[in-house]
Design an enzyme around this catalytic site. Structure first.
Site, short mmCIF file in Angstrom:
data_model
loop_
_atom_site.label_atom_id
_atom_site.label_comp_id
_atom_site.label_asym_id
_atom_site.label_seq_id
_atom_site.Cartn_x
_atom_site.Cartn_y
_atom_site.Cartn_z
N GLY A 39 31.63 38.63 42.57
CA GLY A 39 30.24 38.54 43.04
C GLY A 39 29.57 37.24 42.65
N ARG A 40 30.36 36.23 42.37
CA ARG A 40 29.84 34.90 41.98
C ARG A 40 29.06 34.94 40.66
NH1 ARG A 40 33.18 33.77 45.19
NH2 ARG A 40 32.97 32.49 47.04
#
Ligand SMILES: Cc1cc2nc3c(=O)[nH]c(=O)nc-3n(C[C@H](O)[C@H](O)[C@H](O)COP(=O)(O)O)c2cc1C
Length: 235
Positions: free
Chosen positions: A213-214
């Site tokens: 999810g970065r």
């Protein structure tokens, strides 16, 4: 600096738009390697770098010594970057070798002796950024590394005025031929005056580890007296 443009051309008019590996996997790559966490970090960024680098070697990453050297000329402030090989690391810093007279990096560093090295090891999902002042490696030390290069590369270093414009390939080949003749029969080849090493003396070293999810892990080492302060940064 100019402000963002208001027009929004359709994605189909762009040559590249949100590229992914395959049309059936429309989202960008997700990172999933083991997290980077404070308790596992070494107090020294040099030791931490070495641990990661050797992990890359053990994992047979292609050329883990490959990095991007960024410099910026003054007074324009115009940056430039290029791929180089890290050749030495010790407690003084990170050493790369290059043409030190004719190249753009040489011109940049003459006006602004500050640089940044960025390593990206995809197979480990790790990035490292090293920032600091740059100093020249001594001639004796440079000669020791130069002697490890194959003969062709040593002669080539004499022949090339790196980054200067060439009329054609023939001009370079003639310069190489002349240098080959000059060094013919001589066992040792002296390190050229226009060639040598730069050491990036780290002031800051940042380790980045990819997460889902970065929401990546980032740890910044900042030199503080004889030691290092370590802080977690937002992804
Ligand atoms: C994988 C790779 C490794 C390289 N290693 C070096 C290096 O160690 N030293 C060097 O001077 N140039 C190296 N180069 C060439 C540089 O990227 C660059 O073209 C050259 O140094 C001139 O850059 P400049 O004009 O910006 O100074 C390498 C290029 C590649 C693609």
């Amino acid at each position: 600096m100019s402000s963002p443009q208001n027009d929004a051309p359709s994605p189909s008019s762009k040559l590249i738009f949100a590229p992914t590996d395959s049309p059936t996997a429309p989202h960008a790559h997700q990172f999933s390697a083991s997290p980077l966490s404070l308790p596992t970090l070494s107090p020294s960024p040099l030791t931490q770098f070495h641990t990661l680098f050797t992990a890359g070697q053990r994992a047979h990453l292609p050329q883990p010594e490959t990095c991007v050297l960024s410099t910026a000329a003054l007074p324009s402030g115009r940056p430039s970057a290029r791929t180089v090989y890290l050749k030495e690391l010790d407690d003084r810093g990170f050493v790369i070798y290059s043409n030190t007279e004719h190249s753009r990096k040489a011109a940049d560093l003459r006006t602004n002796p500050q640089a940044c090295l960025t390593f990206w090891w995809a197979g480990l999902e790790r990035q490292v950024r090293v920032t600091g002042a740059v100093e020249r490696v001594g001639v004796e030390e440079a000669q020791r590394y130069f002697d490890t290069r194959n003969r062709e590369s040593r002669v080539g270093a004499w022949a090339s005025r790196q980054s200067e414009v060439l009329k054609d390939r023939k001009e370079l080949e003639e310069r190489v031929k002349k240098e080959k003749e000059r060094w013919e029969g001589k066992e040792g080849i002296e390190v050229p005056g226009h060639w040598g090493g730069w050491r990036v003396v780290p002031e800051e070293v940042e380790f980045w580890g990819g997460r889902e999810g970065r929401l990546h892990d980032r740890f910044l080492y900042t030199r503080e007296g004889e030691g290092w302060r370590i802080e977690r940064l937002s992804p």
